[in-house]
Scaffold this motif. Structure first.
Motif, PDB file in Angstrom:
ATOM      1  N   LEU A  67       0.828  -1.212   0.000  1.00 45.42           N
ATOM      2  CA  LEU A  67       0.000   0.000   0.000  1.00 45.42           C
ATOM      3  C   LEU A  67       0.861   1.261   0.000  1.00 45.42           C
ATOM      4  CD1 LEU A  67      -2.735   1.488   0.215  1.00 45.42           C
ATOM      5  CD2 LEU A  67      -2.575   1.180   2.694  1.00 45.42           C
ATOM      6  N   GLN A  68       1.822   1.338   0.898  1.00 44.86           N
ATOM      7  CA  GLN A  68       2.627   2.551   1.032  1.00 44.86           C
ATOM      8  C   GLN A  68       3.278   3.001  -0.274  1.00 44.86           C
ATOM      9  OE1 GLN A  68       2.796   4.747   3.413  1.00 44.86           O
ATOM     10  NE2 GLN A  68       1.502   3.614   4.814  1.00 44.86           N
ATOM     11  N   PRO A  69       3.915   2.097  -1.036  1.00 45.55           N
ATOM     12  CA  PRO A  69       4.527   2.539  -2.299  1.00 45.55           C
ATOM     13  C   PRO A  69       3.510   3.112  -3.293  1.00 45.55           C
ATOM     14  CG  PRO A  69       5.367   0.387  -1.683  1.00 45.55           C
ATOM     15  CD  PRO A  69       4.240   0.701  -0.744  1.00 45.55           C
ATOM     16  N   GLU A  70       2.299   2.561  -3.295  1.00 43.64           N
ATOM     17  CA  GLU A  70       1.274   3.066  -4.215  1.00 43.64           C
ATOM     18  C   GLU A  70       0.805   4.453  -3.793  1.00 43.64           C
ATOM     19  OE1 GLU A  70       0.710   1.414  -7.054  1.00 43.64           O
ATOM     20  OE2 GLU A  70       2.145  -0.046  -6.267  1.00 43.64           O
ATOM     21  N   LEU A  71       0.680   4.670  -2.494  1.00 37.89           N
ATOM     22  CA  LEU A  71       0.291   6.001  -2.008  1.00 37.89           C
ATOM     23  C   LEU A  71       1.364   7.032  -2.342  1.00 37.89           C
ATOM     24  CD1 LEU A  71      -1.198   5.036   1.483  1.00 37.89           C
ATOM     25  CD2 LEU A  71      -2.463   5.737  -0.560  1.00 37.89           C
ATOM     26  N   LEU A  72       2.622   6.663  -2.188  1.00 39.95           N
ATOM     27  CA  LEU A  72       3.718   7.566  -2.540  1.00 39.95           C
ATOM     28  C   LEU A  72       3.742   7.852  -4.038  1.00 39.95           C
ATOM     29  CD1 LEU A  72       6.615   6.246  -0.282  1.00 39.95           C
ATOM     30  CD2 LEU A  72       5.445   8.451  -0.118  1.00 39.95           C
ATOM     31  N   LYS A  73       3.496   6.804  -4.823  1.00 40.97           N
ATOM     32  CA  LYS A  73       3.465   6.966  -6.277  1.00 40.97           C
ATOM     33  C   LYS A  73       2.378   7.958  -6.682  1.00 40.97           C
ATOM     34  CE  LYS A  73       3.804   3.027  -8.383  1.00 40.97           C
ATOM     35  NZ  LYS A  73       3.462   1.763  -9.068  1.00 40.97           N
ATOM     36  N   LEU A  74       1.196   7.831  -6.086  1.00 42.06           N
ATOM     37  CA  LEU A  74       0.104   8.770  -6.390  1.00 42.06           C
ATOM     38  C   LEU A  74       0.437  10.186  -5.942  1.00 42.06           C
ATOM     39  CD1 LEU A  74      -3.412   7.195  -5.743  1.00 42.06           C
ATOM     40  CD2 LEU A  74      -2.369   7.875  -7.886  1.00 42.06           C
ATOM     41  N   GLU A  75       1.089  10.302  -4.799  1.00 36.15           N
ATOM     42  CA  GLU A  75       1.482  11.624  -4.314  1.00 36.15           C
ATOM     43  C   GLU A  75       2.477  12.284  -5.275  1.00 36.15           C
ATOM     44  OE1 GLU A  75       3.511  13.722  -0.384  1.00 36.15           O
ATOM     45  OE2 GLU A  75       2.887  11.623  -0.293  1.00 36.15           O
ATOM     46  N   HIS A  76       3.466  11.521  -5.739  1.00 36.52           N
ATOM     47  CA  HIS A  76       4.437  12.060  -6.699  1.00 36.52           C
ATOM     48  C   HIS A  76       3.765  12.422  -8.027  1.00 36.52           C
ATOM     49  CE1 HIS A  76       7.794  11.440  -4.075  1.00 36.52           C
ATOM     50  NE2 HIS A  76       7.655  10.115  -4.048  1.00 36.52           N
ATOM     51  N   ASN A 124       1.882  15.671  -7.536  1.00 33.47           N
ATOM     52  CA  ASN A 124       2.791  16.816  -7.451  1.00 33.47           C
ATOM     53  C   ASN A 124       3.524  17.097  -8.759  1.00 33.47           C
ATOM     54  OD1 ASN A 124       2.136  17.177  -4.754  1.00 33.47           O
ATOM     55  ND2 ASN A 124       3.848  15.948  -4.012  1.00 33.47           N
ATOM     56  N   GLY A 125       3.271  16.299  -9.787  1.00 31.78           N
ATOM     57  CA  GLY A 125       3.931  16.488 -11.073  1.00 31.78           C
ATOM     58  C   GLY A 125       5.343  15.942 -11.115  1.00 31.78           C
ATOM     59  N   GLU A 126       5.726  15.164 -10.122  1.00 34.33           N
ATOM     60  CA  GLU A 126       7.081  14.604 -10.047  1.00 34.33           C
ATOM     61  C   GLU A 126       7.193  13.257 -10.765  1.00 34.33           C
ATOM     62  OE1 GLU A 126       7.648  14.305  -5.851  1.00 34.33           O
ATOM     63  OE2 GLU A 126       7.362  16.459  -5.540  1.00 34.33           O
ATOM     64  N   LEU A 127       6.072  12.715 -11.176  1.00 35.61           N
ATOM     65  CA  LEU A 127       6.055  11.399 -11.805  1.00 35.61           C
ATOM     66  C   LEU A 127       4.981  11.393 -12.881  1.00 35.61           C
ATOM     67  CD1 LEU A 127       6.968   8.354 -11.690  1.00 35.61           C
ATOM     68  CD2 LEU A 127       5.113   7.996 -10.062  1.00 35.61           C
ATOM     69  N   GLU A 128       5.338  10.870 -14.045  1.00 36.52           N
ATOM     70  CA  GLU A 128       4.350  10.721 -15.117  1.00 36.52           C
ATOM     71  C   GLU A 128       3.782   9.311 -15.066  1.00 36.52           C
ATOM     72  OE1 GLU A 128       5.275  11.901 -19.082  1.00 36.52           O
ATOM     73  OE2 GLU A 128       6.512  13.579 -18.400  1.00 36.52           O
ATOM     74  N   MET A 129       2.466   9.236 -15.205  1.00 35.81           N
ATOM     75  CA  MET A 129       1.793   7.939 -15.214  1.00 35.81           C
ATOM     76  C   MET A 129       0.716   7.951 -16.284  1.00 35.81           C
ATOM     77  SD  MET A 129       1.298   7.308 -11.089  1.00 35.81           S
ATOM     78  CE  MET A 129       0.523   5.718 -11.237  1.00 35.81           C
ATOM     79  N   SER A 130       0.578   6.836 -16.983  1.00 35.92           N
ATOM     80  CA  SER A 130      -0.512   6.706 -17.952  1.00 35.92           C
ATOM     81  C   SER A 130      -1.817   6.476 -17.202  1.00 35.92           C
ATOM     82  CB  SER A 130      -0.236   5.529 -18.895  1.00 35.92           C
ATOM     83  OG  SER A 130      -0.338   4.309 -18.173  1.00 35.92           O
TER      84      SER A 130
END
Length: 147
Positions: free
Chosen positions: A110-119, A122-128
Motif C-alpha cells: 500500500l505505502q509505495p502506491e500512495l507515494l506513487k500517487l502523491e508524486h 505533485n507532477g514529479e512522476l508521469e503515469m498513464s
C-alpha cells in the motif's frame, strides 16, 4: 480463481506468508489488467482473512456438521430456527501474528502506491491512465481488504 484459495482463517495462511508475499510482489504490477486484478483480489482476501473478526462457521444448530451422515443428516435441520442463546458460535479473532502480517502487507504494497500517487499529483512522476488505474486498484483492495 487463485484468490479463492485464500478464503480461509488467517492463521491457516501464516505458514504460507513468504510464498504469498513473493506471488504478490511478482503479480501486482502485471501490465495485463486481468492479471493484476486477480493479484489484487488475492491481496484483498489475505488481508480480510488476517484482520477481520468473523464467525468461523455458519451453523444455526449446535454441534455443527462434522458428524457422519449415518448419525446426523443435516438436511433435516434446514429451515429450523436455532436457539439464539445456545449457538456456540466460534469466532475468528486476529492474532498478533496475523495482525503483524497484515501490517507488513500494507507497508509493502500500500505505502509505495500512495507515494506513487502523491508524486504523480505533485507532477514529479508521469503515469498513464492505465498506470493510475492499476495504482488505485491496489490501494482500493488494500483498504477494503483490511476492513
Amino acid at each position: 480463481r487463485s484468490s479463492d484459495l485464500t478464503r480461509v482463517d488467517g492463521d491457516k495462511l501464516l505458514p504460507y506468508r513468504e510464498q504469498l508475499i513473493k506471488i504478490l510482489a511478482r503479480t501486482l504490477h502485471f501490465t495485463c489488467k486481468q492479471g493484476y486484478i486477480l493479484s489484487c483480489n488475492l491481496l484483498h482476501h489475505v488481508l480480510r482473512s488476517t484482520t477481520l473478526i468473523y464467525p468461523t462457521e455458519y451453523c444455526s444448530m449446535p454441534g455443527g456438521f462434522d458428524r457422519p451422515l449415518s448419525e446426523y443428516f443435516p438436511i433435516k435441520d434446514w429451515g429450523k430456527p436455532g436457539d439464539l442463546w445456545n449457538l456456540n458460535i466460534q469466532w475468528h479473532v486476529p492474532s498478533s501474528e496475523e495482525t503483524a502480517f497484515a501490517y507488513y502487507l500494507l507497508d509493502t504494497f500500500l505505502q509505495p502506491e500512495l507515494l506513487k500517487l502523491e508524486h504523480y499529483q505533485n507532477g514529479e512522476l508521469e503515469m498513464s491512465g492505465d498506470d493510475v488505474q492499476q495504482c488505485l486498484s491496489i490501494i482500493d483492495n488494500c483498504l477494503i481488504g483490511s476492513g
